[in-house]
Design a protein around this motif. Sequence first.
Motif, PDB file in Angstrom:
ATOM      1  N   SER A 170     -29.680  44.104  25.385  1.00 47.24           N
ATOM      2  CA  SER A 170     -28.457  45.201  24.328  1.00 47.24           C
ATOM      3  C   SER A 170     -28.194  45.920  25.374  1.00 47.24           C
ATOM      4  O   SER A 170     -28.672  46.542  26.298  1.00 47.24           O
ATOM      5  N   VAL A 171     -26.753  46.289  25.202  1.00 49.09           N
ATOM      6  CA  VAL A 171     -26.188  47.613  25.452  1.00 49.09           C
ATOM      7  C   VAL A 171     -26.852  48.791  25.725  1.00 49.09           C
ATOM      8  O   VAL A 171     -26.283  49.384  26.803  1.00 49.09           O
ATOM      9  N   LYS A 172     -27.466  49.655  24.488  1.00 45.88           N
ATOM     10  CA  LYS A 172     -28.612  50.437  24.399  1.00 45.88           C
ATOM     11  C   LYS A 172     -29.011  50.515  25.687  1.00 45.88           C
ATOM     12  O   LYS A 172     -29.567  51.284  26.516  1.00 45.88           O
ATOM     13  N   THR A 173     -29.894  49.071  25.865  1.00 44.61           N
ATOM     14  CA  THR A 173     -30.818  49.057  26.608  1.00 44.61           C
ATOM     15  C   THR A 173     -30.161  49.162  28.291  1.00 44.61           C
ATOM     16  O   THR A 173     -31.199  49.366  29.014  1.00 44.61           O
ATOM     17  N   ILE A 174     -29.512  49.188  28.308  1.00 45.34           N
ATOM     18  CA  ILE A 174     -28.529  48.482  29.669  1.00 45.34           C
ATOM     19  C   ILE A 174     -28.478  50.123  29.762  1.00 45.34           C
ATOM     20  O   ILE A 174     -27.935  50.458  31.091  1.00 45.34           O
ATOM     21  N   SER A 175     -27.582  50.918  29.476  1.00 49.77           N
ATOM     22  CA  SER A 175     -27.369  52.050  29.855  1.00 49.77           C
ATOM     23  C   SER A 175     -28.113  52.878  29.946  1.00 49.77           C
ATOM     24  O   SER A 175     -28.650  53.621  30.444  1.00 49.77           O
ATOM     25  N   ALA A 176     -29.522  52.372  29.095  1.00 48.12           N
ATOM     26  CA  ALA A 176     -30.998  53.222  29.604  1.00 48.12           C
ATOM     27  C   ALA A 176     -31.434  53.001  30.817  1.00 48.12           C
ATOM     28  O   ALA A 176     -32.063  53.839  31.971  1.00 48.12           O
TER      29      ALA A 176
END
Length: 80
Positions: free
Chosen positions: A33-39
């Motif tokens: 997910s985008v959230k995981t990539i960002s994190a």
Amino acid sequence: MTQNPFGTWLAEARAEKEWSQEQLATETKGEVSVKTISAIEQGRIQDPRLSTVESLCRALGRSFFAEAQRYNAETLEASA
């Protein structure tokens, strides 16, 4: 949070392709997910799952093992 080496590498590899985090997430075919990539890039995830790393490398057209060897060589060289 501080960036980790993989997070730094991920941001650089993504920038080389001129992809947004959203584009990279799309290229993983829903596996990351985008959230995981960002994190990961921001250092909130310091030790991502192997399956996540593999999905990201595959989407970026990079060999996981080649990148790991390159990273290890650079780390050893920097500590010498």
